[in-house]
Design a protein around this motif. Structure first.
Motif, PDB file in Angstrom:
ATOM      1  N   ARG A   1       0.841  -1.274   0.044  1.00 11.42           N
ATOM      2  CA  ARG A   1      -0.031   0.183   0.084  1.00 11.42           C
ATOM      3  C   ARG A   1       0.961   1.424  -0.105  1.00 11.42           C
ATOM      4  O   ARG A   1       0.925   2.063   0.962  1.00 11.42           O
ATOM      5  CB  ARG A   1      -0.986   0.207   1.142  1.00 11.42           C
ATOM      6  N   PRO A   2       1.602   1.519  -1.206  1.00  5.96           N
ATOM      7  CA  PRO A   2       2.592   2.630  -1.165  1.00  5.96           C
ATOM      8  C   PRO A   2       1.892   3.992  -0.855  1.00  5.96           C
ATOM      9  O   PRO A   2       2.509   4.893  -0.490  1.00  5.96           O
ATOM     10  CB  PRO A   2       3.179   2.270  -2.325  1.00  5.96           C
ATOM     11  N   ASP A   3       0.705   4.100  -1.339  1.00  9.41           N
ATOM     12  CA  ASP A   3       0.171   5.544  -1.468  1.00  9.41           C
ATOM     13  C   ASP A   3      -0.781   5.675  -0.199  1.00  9.41           C
ATOM     14  O   ASP A   3      -1.525   6.683  -0.253  1.00  9.41           O
ATOM     15  CB  ASP A   3      -0.378   5.851  -2.650  1.00  9.41           C
ATOM     16  N   GLU A   4      -0.884   4.718   0.821  1.00  8.28           N
ATOM     17  CA  GLU A   4      -1.918   4.961   1.607  1.00  8.28           C
ATOM     18  C   GLU A   4      -1.588   6.116   2.714  1.00  8.28           C
ATOM     19  O   GLU A   4      -0.332   6.253   3.202  1.00  8.28           O
ATOM     20  CB  GLU A   4      -2.025   3.564   2.639  1.00  8.28           C
ATOM     21  N   THR A   5      -2.731   6.926   2.833  1.00 10.78           N
ATOM     22  CA  THR A   5      -2.456   8.014   3.929  1.00 10.78           C
ATOM     23  C   THR A   5      -2.233   7.257   5.406  1.00 10.78           C
ATOM     24  O   THR A   5      -2.894   6.343   5.491  1.00 10.78           O
ATOM     25  CB  THR A   5      -3.563   9.045   3.805  1.00 10.78           C
ATOM     26  N   ILE A   6      -1.876   8.145   6.299  1.00 12.52           N
ATOM     27  CA  ILE A   6      -1.785   7.591   7.706  1.00 12.52           C
ATOM     28  C   ILE A   6      -3.152   7.731   8.234  1.00 12.52           C
ATOM     29  O   ILE A   6      -3.332   6.646   9.059  1.00 12.52           O
ATOM     30  CB  ILE A   6      -0.641   8.829   8.438  1.00 12.52           C
ATOM     31  N   GLU A   7      -4.052   8.642   7.801  1.00 11.78           N
ATOM     32  CA  GLU A   7      -5.291   8.426   8.233  1.00 11.78           C
ATOM     33  C   GLU A   7      -5.924   7.022   7.883  1.00 11.78           C
ATOM     34  O   GLU A   7      -6.723   6.264   8.659  1.00 11.78           O
ATOM     35  CB  GLU A   7      -6.237   9.306   7.874  1.00 11.78           C
ATOM     36  N   ASN A   8      -5.745   6.681   6.475  1.00  9.54           N
ATOM     37  CA  ASN A   8      -6.431   5.382   5.948  1.00  9.54           C
ATOM     38  C   ASN A   8      -5.860   4.199   6.476  1.00  9.54           C
ATOM     39  O   ASN A   8      -6.178   3.401   6.955  1.00  9.54           O
ATOM     40  CB  ASN A   8      -6.202   5.430   4.516  1.00  9.54           C
ATOM     41  N   LYS A   9      -4.383   4.333   7.037  1.00  7.25           N
ATOM     42  CA  LYS A   9      -3.875   3.427   7.659  1.00  7.25           C
ATOM     43  C   LYS A   9      -4.171   3.171   8.972  1.00  7.25           C
ATOM     44  O   LYS A   9      -4.374   2.036   9.350  1.00  7.25           O
ATOM     45  CB  LYS A   9      -2.229   3.626   7.573  1.00  7.25           C
TER      46      LYS A   9
ATOM     47  N   PHE B   1      -0.263   6.644  17.861  1.00  4.46           N
ATOM     48  CA  PHE B   1       1.168   6.135  17.118  1.00  4.46           C
ATOM     49  C   PHE B   1       1.739   6.866  16.162  1.00  4.46           C
ATOM     50  O   PHE B   1       0.828   7.703  15.466  1.00  4.46           O
ATOM     51  CB  PHE B   1       0.721   4.788  16.768  1.00  4.46           C
ATOM     52  N   SER B   2       3.063   7.031  16.224  1.00  4.24           N
ATOM     53  CA  SER B   2       3.742   7.747  14.893  1.00  4.24           C
ATOM     54  C   SER B   2       3.716   6.765  13.746  1.00  4.24           C
ATOM     55  O   SER B   2       3.030   5.544  13.795  1.00  4.24           O
ATOM     56  CB  SER B   2       5.318   7.860  15.408  1.00  4.24           C
ATOM     57  N   ALA B   3       4.159   7.074  12.452  1.00  4.40           N
ATOM     58  CA  ALA B   3       3.983   6.393  11.340  1.00  4.40           C
ATOM     59  C   ALA B   3       4.799   5.244  11.572  1.00  4.40           C
ATOM     60  O   ALA B   3       4.593   4.127  10.982  1.00  4.40           O
ATOM     61  CB  ALA B   3       4.592   7.313  10.140  1.00  4.40           C
ATOM     62  N   ASP B   4       6.148   5.390  12.297  1.00  7.32           N
ATOM     63  CA  ASP B   4       6.915   4.091  12.369  1.00  7.32           C
ATOM     64  C   ASP B   4       6.136   3.188  13.212  1.00  7.32           C
ATOM     65  O   ASP B   4       6.266   1.620  12.904  1.00  7.32           O
ATOM     66  CB  ASP B   4       8.147   4.535  12.967  1.00  7.32           C
ATOM     67  N   GLU B   5       5.463   3.620  14.300  1.00  5.91           N
ATOM     68  CA  GLU B   5       4.704   2.389  15.148  1.00  5.91           C
ATOM     69  C   GLU B   5       3.609   2.051  14.531  1.00  5.91           C
ATOM     70  O   GLU B   5       3.384   0.899  14.410  1.00  5.91           O
ATOM     71  CB  GLU B   5       4.353   3.246  16.394  1.00  5.91           C
ATOM     72  N   LEU B   6       2.921   2.537  13.735  1.00  6.68           N
ATOM     73  CA  LEU B   6       1.835   2.013  12.699  1.00  6.68           C
ATOM     74  C   LEU B   6       2.465   0.993  11.844  1.00  6.68           C
ATOM     75  O   LEU B   6       1.812   0.140  11.577  1.00  6.68           O
ATOM     76  CB  LEU B   6       1.137   3.307  12.099  1.00  6.68           C
ATOM     77  N   GLN B   7       3.633   1.364  11.198  1.00  2.00           N
ATOM     78  CA  GLN B   7       4.124   0.440  10.525  1.00  2.00           C
ATOM     79  C   GLN B   7       4.622  -1.081  11.090  1.00  2.00           C
ATOM     80  O   GLN B   7       4.313  -1.770  10.677  1.00  2.00           O
ATOM     81  CB  GLN B   7       5.362   0.959   9.687  1.00  2.00           C
ATOM     82  N   GLU B   8       5.215  -0.782  12.180  1.00  2.00           N
ATOM     83  CA  GLU B   8       5.437  -1.873  13.234  1.00  2.00           C
ATOM     84  C   GLU B   8       4.201  -2.593  13.480  1.00  2.00           C
ATOM     85  O   GLU B   8       4.265  -3.999  13.138  1.00  2.00           O
ATOM     86  CB  GLU B   8       6.257  -1.326  14.220  1.00  2.00           C
ATOM     87  N   TYR B   9       3.083  -1.974  13.821  1.00  2.00           N
ATOM     88  CA  TYR B   9       1.865  -2.774  14.228  1.00  2.00           C
ATOM     89  C   TYR B   9       1.124  -3.369  13.103  1.00  2.00           C
ATOM     90  O   TYR B   9       0.780  -4.551  13.087  1.00  2.00           O
ATOM     91  CB  TYR B   9       0.935  -1.757  14.666  1.00  2.00           C
ATOM     92  N   ASP B  10       1.252  -2.626  11.866  1.00  2.00           N
ATOM     93  CA  ASP B  10       0.936  -3.467  10.596  1.00  2.00           C
ATOM     94  C   ASP B  10       1.688  -4.618  10.391  1.00  2.00           C
ATOM     95  O   ASP B  10       0.940  -5.632   9.797  1.00  2.00           O
ATOM     96  CB  ASP B  10       1.019  -2.275   9.427  1.00  2.00           C
ATOM     97  N   ALA B  11       2.878  -4.567  10.616  1.00  2.36           N
ATOM     98  CA  ALA B  11       3.652  -5.683  10.088  1.00  2.36           C
ATOM     99  C   ALA B  11       3.554  -7.110  11.126  1.00  2.36           C
ATOM    100  O   ALA B  11       3.354  -8.047  11.020  1.00  2.36           O
ATOM    101  CB  ALA B  11       5.170  -5.568  10.465  1.00  2.36           C
ATOM    102  N   LEU B  12       3.089  -6.541  12.410  1.00  4.38           N
ATOM    103  CA  LEU B  12       2.757  -7.500  13.527  1.00  4.38           C
ATOM    104  C   LEU B  12       1.237  -8.366  13.061  1.00  4.38           C
ATOM    105  O   LEU B  12       1.255  -9.654  13.321  1.00  4.38           O
ATOM    106  CB  LEU B  12       2.665  -7.071  14.750  1.00  4.38           C
ATOM    107  N   LEU B  13       0.771  -7.469  12.663  1.00  3.97           N
ATOM    108  CA  LEU B  13      -0.885  -7.975  12.141  1.00  3.97           C
ATOM    109  C   LEU B  13      -0.718  -8.951  11.148  1.00  3.97           C
ATOM    110  O   LEU B  13      -1.819  -9.730  10.766  1.00  3.97           O
ATOM    111  CB  LEU B  13      -1.886  -6.922  11.804  1.00  3.97           C
ATOM    112  N   ASP B  14       0.318  -9.214  10.375  1.00  2.00           N
ATOM    113  CA  ASP B  14       0.769 -10.279   9.220  1.00  2.00           C
ATOM    114  C   ASP B  14       0.789 -11.604   9.878  1.00  2.00           C
ATOM    115  O   ASP B  14       0.948 -12.605   9.232  1.00  2.00           O
ATOM    116  CB  ASP B  14       1.547  -9.780   8.572  1.00  2.00           C
TER     117      ASP B  14
END
Length: 156
Positions: free
Chosen positions: A55-63, A94-107
């Motif tokens: 999801r390269p163009d996903e906004t932080i709000e959508n994420k 959460f910051s953008a980095d924390e959201l990215q880490e959480y997203d990876a954990l949900l995988d």
């Protein structure tokens, strides 16, 4: 009433499956989910690991909104409750980095997340240093003994 032979046959199958689940070489108390698959299913692992959708163009709000939804709609009620209450409490900060880490954990598979969060299975090396997983583990303790319920999906 089933004939005796059919009842015994079903009981034998049930006992042999239970025996296979319990007879583990590594003394792991959790069932080997691989034995649930039909014999003709040839899987290298019980959980095929599919790559996440890019999801390269996903906004932080959508994420953030997607992660709130994915936290609740996991498929296993225990993990749904744990992650949905965690998301409601933390994701908006959460910051953008924390959201990215959480997203990876949900995988990761649901039961793995649940067992890591509740200290019932050791955390693998790639997640040992995870600040987000540490936060989830702290949340899972529920030290205030709050009765948890699924949060609403809509904005409040």
């Amino acid at each position: 009433m089933l004939p005796t032979i059919l009842r015994r046959s079903a009981l034998t199958r049930s006992l042999s499956t239970s025996h296979a689940l319990l007879k583990r070489k590594d003394n792991d108390p959790y069932p080997d989910l691989g034995v649930r698959h039909a014999p003709q299913m040839e899987l290298d692992e019980p959980y095929p690991n599919l790559p996440p959708i890019p999801r390269p163009d996903e906004t932080i709000e959508n994420k953030r909104a997607r992660l709130v939804y994915q936290s609740r709609k996991r498929g296993i009620l225990e993990t749904d409750l744990l992650l949905s209450t965690f998301a409601k409490e933390h994701l908006d900060k959460f910051s953008a980095d924390e959201l990215q880490e959480y997203d990876a954990l949900l995988d990761e598979p649901d039961w793995d997340i649940f067992y890591w969060a509740t200290n019932n299975k050791p955390v693998p090396a790639e997640w040992k240093e995870s600040k987000v997983l540490d936060m989830i583990r702290e949340h899972a303790k529920n030290e205030k003994k709050v009765v948890l319920r699924m949060p609403d999906l809509g904005k409040e």
